[in-house]
Structure formats: C-alpha cells, structure tokens
Design a protein around this motif. Structure first.
Motif, mmCIF file in Angstrom:
data_model
loop_
_atom_site.group_PDB
_atom_site.id
_atom_site.type_symbol
_atom_site.label_atom_id
_atom_site.label_comp_id
_atom_site.label_asym_id
_atom_site.label_seq_id
_atom_site.Cartn_x
_atom_site.Cartn_y
_atom_site.Cartn_z
ATOM 1 N N CYS A 1 -42.561 -20.126 -48.398
ATOM 2 C CA CYS A 1 -43.786 -20.317 -47.993
ATOM 3 C C CYS A 1 -44.907 -20.637 -48.868
ATOM 4 O O CYS A 1 -45.171 -20.066 -49.401
ATOM 5 C CB CYS A 1 -44.250 -18.907 -47.115
ATOM 6 S SG CYS A 1 -46.175 -19.158 -46.042
ATOM 7 N N TRP B 1 -44.503 -16.175 -49.749
ATOM 8 C CA TRP B 1 -42.182 -15.495 -49.655
ATOM 9 C C TRP B 1 -41.463 -16.724 -49.462
ATOM 10 O O TRP B 1 -41.549 -17.631 -49.512
ATOM 11 C CB TRP B 1 -42.928 -15.118 -48.118
ATOM 12 C CG TRP B 1 -42.035 -15.244 -47.051
ATOM 13 C CD1 TRP B 1 -41.266 -13.310 -47.230
ATOM 14 C CD2 TRP B 1 -40.668 -15.457 -46.607
ATOM 15 N NE1 TRP B 1 -40.262 -13.314 -47.335
ATOM 16 C CE2 TRP B 1 -39.802 -14.656 -46.158
ATOM 17 C CE3 TRP B 1 -40.458 -17.552 -46.408
ATOM 18 C CZ2 TRP B 1 -38.503 -14.797 -46.038
ATOM 19 C CZ3 TRP B 1 -39.093 -17.153 -45.752
ATOM 20 C CH2 TRP B 1 -38.340 -16.507 -44.657
ATOM 21 N N CYS C 1 -48.271 -18.089 -48.783
ATOM 22 C CA CYS C 1 -48.070 -16.822 -49.200
ATOM 23 C C CYS C 1 -47.594 -16.691 -50.871
ATOM 24 O O CYS C 1 -47.115 -15.657 -51.597
ATOM 25 C CB CYS C 1 -48.783 -15.151 -48.417
ATOM 26 S SG CYS C 1 -46.607 -15.658 -47.802
ATOM 27 N N CYS D 1 -43.422 -17.634 -41.112
ATOM 28 C CA CYS D 1 -43.424 -16.942 -42.246
ATOM 29 C C CYS D 1 -43.288 -15.526 -42.096
ATOM 30 O O CYS D 1 -44.465 -15.442 -41.340
ATOM 31 C CB CYS D 1 -44.577 -17.537 -42.310
ATOM 32 S SG CYS D 1 -44.435 -15.701 -44.733
ATOM 33 N N PRO D 2 -42.254 -14.448 -42.362
ATOM 34 C CA PRO D 2 -42.733 -13.188 -41.848
ATOM 35 C C PRO D 2 -43.526 -12.541 -42.380
ATOM 36 O O PRO D 2 -44.197 -11.533 -41.464
ATOM 37 C CB PRO D 2 -40.892 -13.229 -42.100
ATOM 38 C CG PRO D 2 -40.303 -13.500 -42.067
ATOM 39 C CD PRO D 2 -41.251 -15.986 -43.062
ATOM 40 N N SER D 3 -44.135 -13.070 -43.652
ATOM 41 C CA SER D 3 -45.272 -12.395 -44.243
ATOM 42 C C SER D 3 -46.345 -12.369 -43.956
ATOM 43 O O SER D 3 -47.088 -11.406 -43.479
ATOM 44 C CB SER D 3 -45.285 -12.960 -46.226
ATOM 45 O OG SER D 3 -45.617 -12.211 -46.892
ATOM 46 N N CYS D 4 -46.777 -14.397 -43.358
ATOM 47 C CA CYS D 4 -48.819 -13.925 -43.841
ATOM 48 C C CYS D 4 -48.567 -14.817 -42.260
ATOM 49 O O CYS D 4 -49.276 -15.694 -41.811
ATOM 50 C CB CYS D 4 -48.825 -15.199 -44.517
ATOM 51 S SG CYS D 4 -48.349 -16.991 -44.357
ATOM 52 N N GLN D 5 -47.158 -15.426 -41.246
ATOM 53 C CA GLN D 5 -47.102 -16.299 -40.280
ATOM 54 C C GLN D 5 -47.696 -17.131 -40.038
ATOM 55 O O GLN D 5 -47.599 -18.196 -38.985
ATOM 56 C CB GLN D 5 -47.959 -15.078 -39.002
ATOM 57 C CG GLN D 5 -47.927 -13.193 -39.026
ATOM 58 C CD GLN D 5 -45.804 -13.377 -38.512
ATOM 59 O OE1 GLN D 5 -46.116 -13.968 -37.576
ATOM 60 N NE2 GLN D 5 -45.603 -12.125 -39.134
ATOM 61 N N GLN E 1 -31.986 -15.070 -53.550
ATOM 62 C CA GLN E 1 -32.440 -15.299 -52.840
ATOM 63 C C GLN E 1 -31.402 -16.162 -51.058
ATOM 64 O O GLN E 1 -30.226 -16.700 -52.320
ATOM 65 C CB GLN E 1 -33.361 -16.760 -52.997
ATOM 66 C CG GLN E 1 -34.432 -16.292 -53.924
ATOM 67 C CD GLN E 1 -34.773 -16.880 -54.754
ATOM 68 O OE1 GLN E 1 -34.327 -18.051 -55.130
ATOM 69 N NE2 GLN E 1 -36.247 -16.413 -56.081
#
Length: 732
Positions: A436, A441, A439, A476-480, A451
């Motif tokens: 990503c 990710w 962020c 992104c699962p972290s920041c969408q 990875q």
C-alpha cells in the motif's frame, strides 16, 4: 534358547535409534529383507547382523515372519556404508537404509526387473476417423496421439494427453481399438557412438592423472573454468573404466536441469546406462536400481540419492558441480551426497572426481592441504575466450522494470546480430512485494514470517516458503486505501518488460513456475538450441550445466541479492551462482559479455568476478573463515526444533542446552545459546535452533552420540519436532 534358533538384528523404518532382535530358525545374511511384526503392524526390515544374546528374555522375542529375498539385497560394502552414514549423521539406521531402497522394495515387492505396459492401436482402429469421437474428447485425443506413436505409449505418456485418460482408454479397449503389451523398461540406451574429440593439454593431463589411480582410492578436485571441457575429462576416464569391466557412478545436482549431460553419456557409450532420479515411476526406478546392482548397467547416472545405488563392480565415482547445495538433503536424513560419495570411494578403493568451475571452500581447502589432488583446466575448449564482465553502477542508472539502459541496448545489439541473450534474476513471480503506497502495509503470509509474492498471470499472492495462496488485496486492510501496487521485480515481471521493449523477440522464461509441467524445460531448451528463442530470462535453473553456443550476452539483475545474508556462506553462494551463470556467455567462437547490475560495484566479490578470479575470491573467503572459526576450519552441528505452539521449540532447546553443557567433553567444543530461526514462523510452526561448533571432528561426534541418545529418551523431546543436522549447509 533352542540350539537351532538364531537371534537376528533387524533395522526397521522407525525413529527409534537401534536395531531390534528377532528369532530365526536359520541363518539370515546381513542385507536381506525380512517381514517382521513391529508393535501392532507388520513392516519390512533389513537384517544387519546376528548376536549370541539379547537384552530381552527369549520368551519375548518374536520370530521373523517371512524372508523376502534369497540372499542379501544390499551387499556388505553398501550396508557398511549405510551403517557409517547412520552413525556419522546420528540418524536412525532403519530410516537410513530405507533411503537406499526403491519404494517397491520397501513395500516388500519382489526384486525383479519387469517391463511396463505399452498401449497401441489395433488394426481396426487405424480405419477409424477421430472426428466420430468429437463428443468424447478424451477418447479422440488418445486415438490421435496413439496413431502418431506406432511404437505405443506408456501410462505416464497417456496421462499427459488427458486427465481422463484412464476412462477414455477403457472405452477404446471396449470398442476393440486399443491393445496392450509388456515392453522391457530397463534403462538401456543403444545408439551410434560419437568419437572422442582431441583433448587439450589440460584435459590430457587430468585424464592421465586420474586413470593412473584406477583401482586405488584417491579424491581429485577437477577445477575448470566454465566451458573448459570437464565433461570430456569424465568421458575419457569412464571409457578406460569400462575397458576394465568396471562400473561408474556419476552424480549430478538435478537431473532435469542437466539433460545435456545425460545426452552426452548416451551418445558416447554403447552400453546400458541406468538413470536414477525423482522423475521415474516406481517400476522404472526399481529396474534401474537392479540393473546397477547386477552389473548390467556399466554407467549409473543420478541425483543425490543415487549415491546409495548398489554396484557390482565399482570402478569410479564422479560428482559433477560438486559445490551445489542440492547434494545436501534438507529434511529427514540430512546427508551430503558429495561427502558420502567420498567415503564410499574410500571404502571401495576407487578414485573419485569432484568437478566444478566454482569448488566449495571445503573441497578447495582439502586440495590445498593435499587431502585432495587438484587438477586445473584454466582454458576454455575450442579457443573460446572468457566473457568480458562489466559492472553497471545502479546508483547512477535508472532502471525501467529492473532493466537498465545498458542492458536494454546490449540485448538490442544481440537481436540485430541474430545472437541470444540470458537475463538472470533469482526471484520468480511478478513482484516480491504487494504494498500500500499510502500507509506502507505489505501483504504478509498468515503462516510464515514472510511477505507474499505477486504472481500476476495467476492473479494470486503466493508464499514461496509454505505454498499458501491468497487473493490479491484490492483494498488495504490497514488504511482501507486502494493505492496498492507491486514493488520490486521477479522473472515474470521482467518477461513482461522484455515483451514491451522487444515485441518481435521470442522470449522464454525458465523458472519453477514455467517448467512445472513435465517436459516443459526440455521443450524450452530445444527452442533455445534451435534458435527459435532470442532471450531467456530465468532463475538459477539457467546456471547449471547448459551449453548455449549462440548466447553471447548474460545480464545479471539484482546481483546484490544475498550479498549481506545472515548465513556465513551467503557470499560464497552468490559468487558461485553469478560465475556459473556468467559462464553461459561466449562458449563457442563468438565473444561473450556479462553485465552485472549492482549497487555495490566496489565490493571485492564483484572485482573478483570481473577478473574471473575464483582463487582470489576463495583466498579472501578462506582467510575470513579462518578468522571467524567457521568451516572449513571448524565442524558444525545444528539442532533444530519446531512446534505449532509459540515458545515450545525454544523451551526444548534450552533443556537440550542444559543437558549439552553437562556432556561437553573438552574446551574445544562450543555450545551456543538457543535462538529463534532467522524465519521463526514457517508454515504455521515456530522454529528455533542451537549450534554446536568444534575445532575437531572426533570430539564433536563423541558428544553428539551421547547427546542425541539422551535427547531421544527425554520427556521434553516428545513435545516438539526436532532434528540434528551434521555439517549443515543452510543456517535458516
């Protein structure tokens, strides 16, 4: 005990580190297979000896259920070698012996050579129009392919035609269009032989030296630059071994990656050649094994496990590319085929030739100490020169999809002259990172500390360590966020870039993904040799044993990979790999060029590569090893442990460390503290390791024998999966 009873010791395939006592009414020779009752099951074991008394009362001894052979299936020298290997690598004898046996012998099948079933069309089928079977596509394809193969096809070949081949074949048999017969499957090749070319002075000297010692043990390290004709030295020596009625065992690192070597042997000698590798079916492997044992195959050519192939009249052992890490088994019985081969040659009192353009530092030190005899081939055959090596400073160049402008221009120049190029990148897939850009990710494997690699053609994220697959994350699962992109290059991405830069060129990718289908690698290599392919891009599969006369350019991308690895062998392996792949360039009458893309052009490793100075690099590396106390100036053993429970492996190793400290016989032995493995979590299991180091081999093995015995009997060893690796090649 009854006077007529014999107490026979039998090795069975079990983790228990001892042989077991059974009763037999008659004498059974060591090396014979027997069926015995072991716990609640019956297993096939190997007789390893006889004793006068057992630790168990006579009433508790079980009888041998059945003798499976008329005599020894493993001759005493080979059985002794297996016992030595079990002792040296501290591995259960029964499991070691099973390594030497083809699967069918482990199952208790008869030790006889038999043919394979071949399917052919009947006369009635030859008048059938395949289009009448268009509603039965599997039958149609089988009928068409069988019509093209009047000699018939085996089941393995039919399976490549259609996944429903068995049902289709049954339907064709019912119609009376297909019949079968047995064909001798003994791996024998009988072709017109090619004459031996004239040897250059270096080759002649090597052949004379080796053949002078036929009938005596002597290890030779044949160090020849790439393209110097090491194989021709092997062939000339083998010719004289055959003239004495003796057999040759030749080992190669990976049989599927060295088809030219197999072909050279087949074209050169009008004798049966037994080929042993993992690509054979079980009957073919048994047939080859028995042909070697009975002396019907004067030449045995195989991969790692072939070192245990029985030979009736051994005369010579050859280990090609002796430095290759593939000779070390990395799980279960962790033996080194190269080292076992040297011990076997010693016991059989025959010479052994270890060949390489980049010998291992262990073998080179043996040569410098006089333990091995060093034979040098400093020049390429046919007057070919070594390729010019240029270092491309990537700090000053801006690559496009991993390819710098000088590399692209060099490829274009070769295409204009009708010459071929190789691009080497030891990383498969499209990109090693899916990231990503908002962020930072990075897509992780859920089961490993690693990875995921993007494989664009499959539209998957794959883990190259455990094989796990995931869908490509689009958010992104972290920041969408949706700003996700691939980072870095793999062979698949470079292939796509080449297609964009050179749309008219024929490009072949050679890696594990593109060659997984049986016969795919051979087909790709055929296109290279025929001139159909213009550019090859691939992994280390390209570095081994290939001779491409029209390749004049090799580009090494991401050469710094492994330069600063955690393993003390990282720089040695990097040097060997780049030098081997560089040697593919300019092997005929056309000059070759090697372009190495690096961010560290001043590193001494690259300076040595530029000068083709293996001895210069080796001298530097050996000095470094001596100062740090690493092999070949010490001896290592690595105790590994793993468990699905976090902390369990480390806890076991701490217990093992306490036990080890009590057993240490002298100050020359170092017991390191347990540590997590460099990749602690792999395939859902947490891993740790404990290193033992010694300046002398004998005290190390004395200690290991006591340590492993007590570890096997300890309660805490039952809670984890653990193994001992003697002379480890990977410190992962």
């Amino acid at each position: 005990m009854a006077a007529s009873s014999h107490i026979v010791q039998v090795a069975v395939p079990t983790p228990l580190r001892r042989a077991f006592d059974y009763l037999s009414p008659v004498y059974l020779p060591p090396g014979m297979r027997v069926r015995v009752s072991f716990g609640r099951r019956e297993v096939v074991g190997i007789v390893v000896g006889e004793v006068e008394r057992s630790d168990l009362p006579h009433s508790r001894l079980k009888p041998i259920t059945q003798s499976l052979d008329a005599g020894s299936i493993l001759a005493p020298p080979l059985l002794d070698l297996l016992c030595w290997a079990a002792d040296y690598y501290h591995h259960p004898l029964g499991e070691v012996i099973y390594t030497a046996l083809p699967t069918r012998l482990r199952q208790g099948r008869a030790a006889v050579i038999s043919g394979v079933t071949v399917w052919i069309l009947t006369p009635e089928a030859k008048a059938v129009d395949p289009e009448t079977l268009k509603r039965a596509p599997a039958q149609k394809r089988l009928l068409q392919r069988l019509a093209e193969a009047p000699e018939g096809l085996e089941a393995e070949q039919l399976a490549q035609i259609s996944p429903r081949w068995a049902a289709g074949l049954k339907a064709l048999r019912t119609k009376g269009w297909v019949s079968s017969h047995q064909r001798d499957s003994q791996p024998i090749f009988d072709r017109d032989v090619e004459p031996s070319p004239v040897l250059n002075p270096g080759q002649k000297s090597a052949v004379v030296a080796i053949t002078a010692d036929l009938g005596h043990f002597r290890p030779y390290l044949l160090h020849g630059v790439t393209g110097s004709g090491k194989t021709e030295v092997y062939l000339n020596v083998i010719e004289q071994v055959l003239a004495q009625g003796k057999q040759t065992l030749a080992l190669v690192p990976e049989i599927n990656l060295t088809p030219q070597l197999v072909d050279r042997f087949e074209r050169r000698f009008r004798v049966p050649i037994a080929v042993l590798h993992s690509g054979l079916n079980e009957q073919e492997r048994l047939n080859a094994w028995l042909a070697a044992r009975d002396g019907k195959a004067p030449i045995v050519l195989g991969t790692r496990s072939a070192v245990f192939t029985p030979l009736k009249n051994p005369g010579l052992i050859v280990v090609d590319e002796e430095h290759d890490a593939s000779y070390k088994q990395q799980d279960g019985f962790r033996y080194s085929a190269r080292d076992v081969a040297v011990m076997r040659a010693s016991r059989e009192k025959i010479p052994i030739v270890l060949g390489s353009a980049t010998p291992s530092l262990e073998s080179l030190r043996n040569a410098r100490d006089g333990t091995y005899t060093l034979l040098e081939l400093p020049d390429r055959t046919g007057g070919a020169g070594m390729p010019e090596v240029r270092l491309l400073d990537m700090r000053r160049l801006k690559p496009s999809e991993g390819l710098s402008l000088p590399v692209r221009e060099a490829i274009a120049a070769r295409l204009a002259k009708g010459e071929q190029s190789i691009l080497f990148l030891n990383r498969r897939g499209f990109a090693p990172v899916w990231m990503c850009f908002d962020c930072g990710w990075v897509a992780p494997c859920r089961r490993c500390d690693a990875q995921l690699t993007l494989h664009q053609k499959r539209q998957k994220l794959l883990c190259h360590h455990c094989g796990a697959e995931q869908e490509i994350a689009r958010r992104c699962p972290s920041c969408q966020g949706e700003n996700l992109h691939p980072l870095g290059e793999g062979t698949e991405r470079v292939e796509g870039a080449l297609q964009k830069f050179f749309p008219r060129a024929c490009i072949e990718r050679v890696d594990r993904d593109s060659t997984s289908r049986k016969g795919a690698l051979e087909e790709k290599l055929r296109r290279v040799h025929s001139g159909e392919a213009d550019i090859l891009v691939g992994t280390q599969m390209l570095s081994k044993g290939h001779d491409f006369p029209n390749v004049t350019l090799v580009g090494v991308l991401n050469a710094d990979q492994g330069l600063y690895g955690t393993d003390f062998r990282s720089s040695e392996r990097l040097f060997q790999l780049i030098m081997q792949v560089s040697g593919r360039a300019g092997r005929a009458d056309k000059p070759g060029e090697v372009l190495i893309q690096t961010w560290h052009p001043d590193h001494p490793l690259f300076s040595a590569l530029q000068r083709h100075d293996f001895h210069g690099f080796a001298g530097f590396a050996l000095t470094e090893r001596r100062e740090t106390g690493y092999p070949p100036y010490s001896h290592l053993a690595l105790l590994r442990a793993e468990s699905p429970a976090p902390g369990a492996a480390l806890k076991f190793l701490h217990e093992a460390h306490v036990l080890a400290v009590r057993l240490v016989p002298e100050k020359g032995l170092q017991i390191m503290a347990p540590v997590p493995a460099p990749m602690e979590r792999r395939a859902g299991r947490y891993r740790a390791q404990l290193l033992v180091q010694s300046s002398k081999r004998v005290p190390l093995h004395t200690f290991l024998s006591l340590w492993v015995e007590q570890l096997a009997e300890s309660k805490f060893s039952k809670k984890v999966r653990w193994s001992l690796d003697v002379d480890p090649m990977d410190m992962y």
